[in-house]
Design a protein around this motif. Structure first.
Motif, PDB file in Angstrom:
ATOM      1  N   SER A  61       0.793  -1.231   0.000  1.00  0.00           N
ATOM      2  CA  SER A  61       0.000   0.000   0.000  1.00  0.00           C
ATOM      3  C   SER A  61       0.823   1.278   0.000  1.00  0.00           C
ATOM      4  CB  SER A  61      -0.945   0.015   1.207  1.00  0.00           C
ATOM      5  OG  SER A  61      -0.191  -0.041   2.420  1.00  0.00           O
ATOM      6  N   ASP A  62       2.147   1.168   0.196  1.00  0.00           N
ATOM      7  CA  ASP A  62       2.973   2.375   0.255  1.00  0.00           C
ATOM      8  C   ASP A  62       4.304   2.131  -0.454  1.00  0.00           C
ATOM      9  OD1 ASP A  62       4.626   0.917   2.013  1.00  0.00           O
ATOM     10  OD2 ASP A  62       3.508   1.628   3.758  1.00  0.00           O
ATOM     11  N   ASP A  63       5.186   3.137  -0.404  1.00  0.00           N
ATOM     12  CA  ASP A  63       6.461   3.038  -1.116  1.00  0.00           C
ATOM     13  C   ASP A  63       7.605   2.579  -0.221  1.00  0.00           C
ATOM     14  OD1 ASP A  63       6.737   5.270   0.459  1.00  0.00           O
ATOM     15  OD2 ASP A  63       7.306   6.635  -1.179  1.00  0.00           O
TER      16      ASP A  63
ATOM     17  N   GLN B   8       5.194   2.727  -7.655  1.00  0.00           N
ATOM     18  CA  GLN B   8       3.745   2.761  -7.842  1.00  0.00           C
ATOM     19  C   GLN B   8       3.351   2.007  -9.106  1.00  0.00           C
ATOM     20  OE1 GLN B   8       1.986   6.663  -7.605  1.00  0.00           O
ATOM     21  NE2 GLN B   8      -0.085   5.855  -7.426  1.00  0.00           N
TER      22      GLN B   8
END
Length: 287
Positions: free
Chosen positions: A57-59, A65
């Motif tokens: 869900s995040d980097d 992405q």
């Protein structure tokens, strides 16, 4: 006469512009590319095949992405894609596709390449070109610690097992049929669903590669890994079936050569160290 001189001058300018245009077009064709955007390395993968690739869900850890999504992709394949893109001076774009859509995406030119834990098989090589291997994956078996097959030391010891593996892989197509009397269930769409089938008791064993199995042991402590050592009692697979490569559109030698040049700077130890890092970062243990 004056009009003729002006007309001749205009024609000369137009011809010069046309030649300049041709020159720039030829230069662009030399840029390693497959999808029409030489500034970006567009890479397809499942984003569901830890530790090679997964969705998060995040980097965190430098995840990238996913195209047309708010989610991010990370894993060994993303790490390798970033390394290649950096060496080529390109941006990186990750495209999430199901397993059976990966090669068609390369063939259609939607992506530059596929970095997704694909074995370099002769069947796939009829449709796409492959780089040199970017990982060497041995074949292993997973079962539960309390299984009747937990002490197996060779393929014959797996006789009559209920088994499955991932759709479209050598594990399912080549390895499972070698088990005497095996009850082969329908193939699973993804590696995670394959592991769920084993954990739920739907099957006795699954066959996979070592990195996938090592990642699974983190998430499923009741599993045990069976490695038959590659000798006479092991699954019979060719070198091409355990060498993992990057697939590209047929004839895209510029990009193939550029990626091979990057891979030539790395050793098998480098690959293993990167895979160990991916296994530690993979999210299966949080599921």
């Amino acid at each position: 006469m004056k009009k003729n001189k002006i007309l001749a001058l205009c024609l000369a300018v137009l011809m010069a512009a046309g030649l300049a245009g041709c020159g720039s077009s030829a230069g662009a064709s030399d840029v390693p590319d497959g999808d029409g955007d030489p500034t970006t390395l567009t890479v397809a993968m499942e984003c569901a095949y830890a530790p090679y690739n997964w969705t998060q869900s995040d980097d965190a850890n430098g995840a990238v992405q996913i195209r047309d999504s708010s989610d991010y992709a990370y894993g060994y394949d993303v790490m390798m894609a970033k390394k290649i893109a950096e060496a080529l001076g390109q941006d990186i774009k990750i495209v999430k596709l199901d397993w059976d859509s990966l090669i068609p995406a390369v063939m259609s030119g939607d992506v530059d390449c596929v970095i997704a834990g694909q074995s370099i098989t002769s069947e796939r090589a009829q449709k796409v070109d492959f780089t040199e291997p970017y990982y060497y994956a041995s074949i292993v078996t997973l079962t539960k610690k309390d299984s009747a097959y937990a002490s197996a030391t060779c393929v014959d010891d797996l006789a009559n097992a209920v088994c499955t593996s991932q759709l479209g892989t050598i594990w399912y197509d080549i390895c499972l049929p070698q088990i005497p009397g095996a009850e082969i269930l329908p193939a699973q769409e993804t590696a995670p669903s394959m592991l769920v089938a084993l954990n739920s008791g739907a099957c006795d064993i699954v066959v996979t590669d070592r990195p996938t199995a090592q990642a699974a042991l983190v998430a499923y402590p009741d599993f045990t890994l069976l490695d038959f050592g590659g000798g006479e009692g092991d699954f019979e697979v060719s070198e091409e079936e355990i060498n993992i490569g990057i697939s590209l559109k047929k004839g895209n030698t510029a990009l193939k050569d550029a990626i091979n040049e990057v891979l030539s700077t790395m050793t098998e130890d480098d690959y293993n160290a990167m895979m160990d890092e991916a296994i530690k970062a993979q999210p299966l243990s949080n599921q």
